[in-house]
Design an enzyme around this catalytic site. Structure first.
Site, PDB file in Angstrom:
ATOM      1  N   HIS A  17       0.872  -1.415  -0.005  1.00  0.00           N
ATOM      2  CA  HIS A  17      -0.130   0.019  -0.083  1.00  0.00           C
ATOM      3  C   HIS A  17       0.904   1.321   0.091  1.00  0.00           C
ATOM      4  O   HIS A  17       0.333   2.265   0.100  1.00  0.00           O
ATOM      5  CB  HIS A  17      -0.892  -0.034   1.140  1.00  0.00           C
TER       6      HIS A  17
HETATM    7  N1  UDP Z   1      -2.944  -5.602   9.197  1.00  0.00           N
HETATM    8  C1  UDP Z   1      -4.031  -6.357   9.393  1.00  0.00           C
HETATM    9  N2  UDP Z   1      -4.501  -6.630   8.377  1.00  0.00           N
HETATM   10  C2  UDP Z   1      -4.324  -6.674   7.109  1.00  0.00           C
HETATM   11  C3  UDP Z   1      -2.939  -5.999   6.812  1.00  0.00           C
HETATM   12  C4  UDP Z   1      -2.276  -5.607   8.043  1.00  0.00           C
HETATM   13  O1  UDP Z   1      -4.508  -6.596  10.672  1.00  0.00           O
HETATM   14  O2  UDP Z   1      -5.056  -6.983   6.174  1.00  0.00           O
HETATM   15  C5  UDP Z   1      -2.091  -5.086  10.409  1.00  0.00           C
HETATM   16  C6  UDP Z   1      -0.498  -5.686  10.560  1.00  0.00           C
HETATM   17  O3  UDP Z   1      -0.575  -7.066  11.303  1.00  0.00           O
HETATM   18  C7  UDP Z   1       0.104  -4.824  11.162  1.00  0.00           C
HETATM   19  C8  UDP Z   1      -0.507  -3.489  10.652  1.00  0.00           C
HETATM   20  O4  UDP Z   1      -1.782  -3.979   9.985  1.00  0.00           O
HETATM   21  O5  UDP Z   1       0.055  -4.679  12.472  1.00  0.00           O
HETATM   22  C9  UDP Z   1       0.386  -2.848   9.505  1.00  0.00           C
HETATM   23  O6  UDP Z   1      -0.269  -1.956   9.125  1.00  0.00           O
HETATM   24  P1  UDP Z   1       0.153  -1.349   7.873  1.00  0.00           P
HETATM   25  O7  UDP Z   1       0.784  -2.189   6.864  1.00  0.00           O
HETATM   26  O8  UDP Z   1      -1.082  -0.776   7.222  1.00  0.00           O
HETATM   27  O9  UDP Z   1       0.997   0.145   7.968  1.00  0.00           O
HETATM   28  P2  UDP Z   1       2.622   0.367   8.261  1.00  0.00           P
HETATM   29  O10 UDP Z   1       3.239  -0.613   8.888  1.00  0.00           O
HETATM   30  O11 UDP Z   1       3.152   0.045   6.767  1.00  0.00           O
HETATM   31  O12 UDP Z   1       2.508   1.775   8.308  1.00  0.00           O
END
Ligand code: UDP
Length: 356
Positions: free
Chosen positions: A203
């Site tokens: 994403h």
């Molecule tokens: N996550 C979730 N469902 C999904 C994808 C990710 O629960 O379909 C959780 C994942 O376990 C983690 C968090 O969302 O704890 C990560 O979020 P994201 O990838 O959106 O953000 P980033 O960490 O890249 O800022």
């Protein structure tokens, strides 16, 4: 003490799960949800599953450019601080909600506490990197998850006090990964079996907002030769749809598209995967905690220790490098990199110590 916490998107709900309940044992917390992620599948389900207290204030600010969104948040948070008069403001991570909460508080002379401070990808094209750097320089108390983060802040000579508390996401993983791993419902729904599929998420704006990069992502996914479970972030779904490429993924037998999943279903798929393929920050770490090798579709990472130990490979969107990395065996050693699962306690202790 009265603490106003600003959260707004999925990874922040996960991080708050390690801190909010503990914080409320000692202090009054007012949880403010900016609305950056507002749909049930990216928001409500996390509050239920992870037992994060319901936000007392909902600002409903979503959409728009990063600049517009941050400006609207500042315009709402400023007056809220003037009415609530908290003793400090707590923010997490690196989103628009983080920098808006931090800046509004600093401008009101309210001390800012930043959890997950000090992370750097050294790529200023990432909106998250700007948010991290700015928030760190606004903060009075910088709570870092790793020695690398401490070193980054020492180099930048930040004005605030730096404390290594460990990573709050370790706490949450330790609490939920064992139960999630044992429950195979999500694997059945996706039609996969433990150890025989890749879990993929993507994403990052740099991968999905630029059509040539998005096309590379699609080609990479189509070229994989084993089952791929792909819970689609709404941003990615919208970009694929607009480009007319969603059908290609839907029609590929090996790709199991899913809506964004709740934390437990996602964690079940993560802990049972053969490999994780992602551009997420949080997911790279969660894969490490679960001892699942990760291949990261970026050319930088803030979580450099996962790469140094051989558990994570940075392949950008290069198909050949991705296929090679996905075929490699995991290392024998798995050191504890980000703390012992008690970071939430240390966050609260550091706050107590800072104000007394
Ligand atoms: N996550 C979730 N469902 C999904 C994808 C990710 O629960 O379909 C959780 C994942 O376990 C983690 C968090 O969302 O704890 C990560 O979020 P994201 O990838 O959106 O953000 P980033 O960490 O890249 O800022």
């Amino acid at each position: 003490m009265k603490i106003l916490t600003v959260i707004g998107n999925r990874p922040q709900f996960v991080k708050a799960a390690a801190v909010s309940r503990l914080l409320r044992e000692h202090h009054d917390e007012l949880l403010v949800h900016t609305g950056q992620h507002h749909d049930d599948e990216l928001s409500a389900i996390f509050f239920e599953e992870l037992q994060v207290p319901r936000p007392e204030v909902q600002l409903h600010i979503a959409g728009g450019t990063n600049t517009e969104q941050t400006a609207r948040m500042l315009a709402e948070i400023g007056p809220l601080l003037a009415t609530e008069l908290p003793d400090l403001v707590l923010v997490y991570g690196d989103t628009n909600s983080t920098v808006a909460g931090g800046l509004a508080a600093a401008q009101a002379n309210i001390p800012v506490v930043h959890v997950e401070a000090g992370m750097r990808s050294f790529d200023r094209r990432m909106p998250e990197e700007l948010n991290r750097v700015l928030t760190d320089h606004l903060s009075e108390l910088l709570l870092v998850p790793s020695v690398t983060a401490e070193e980054n802040l020492a180099r930048e000579a930040v004005a605030g006090r730096v404390v290594n508390v460990g990573d709050v996401m370790v706490d949450v993983s330790m609490m939920f990964q064992p139960r999630a791993k044992a429950d195979l419902h999500a694997l059945r729904d996706a039609g996969v079996v433990p150890g025989e599929y890749i879990l993929c998420t993507s994403h990052r704006a740099g991968n999905v907002d630029v059509p040539e990069r998005l096309r590379k992502l699609v080609d990479l996914l189509l070229a994989l030769e084993e089952p791929v479970v792909l819970p689609l972030h709404p941003r990615t779904g919208a970009r694929l749809d607009a480009a007319g490429w969603l059908d290609e993924l839907q029609d590929a037998d090996h790709i199991r598209l899913a809506p964004p999943l709740g934390y437990m279903a996602f964690t079940s798929l993560l802990t049972n995967a053969r490999r994780v393929l992602t551009d997420s920050g949080g997911v790279q770490k969660e894969a490490y905690f679960a001892s699942v090798p990760c291949v990261t579709m970026r050319d930088t990472t803030e979580w450099v220790e996962t790469v140094d130990t051989g558990w994570n490979a940075l392949v950008d969107l290069d198909l050949h490098s991705a296929l090679t990395a996905l075929g490699e065996d995991p290392p024998a050693e798995h050191p504890q990199l980000y703390g012992d699962g008690r970071a939430g306690e240390r966050v609260v202790a550091a706050i107590d110590e800072h104000v007394t």
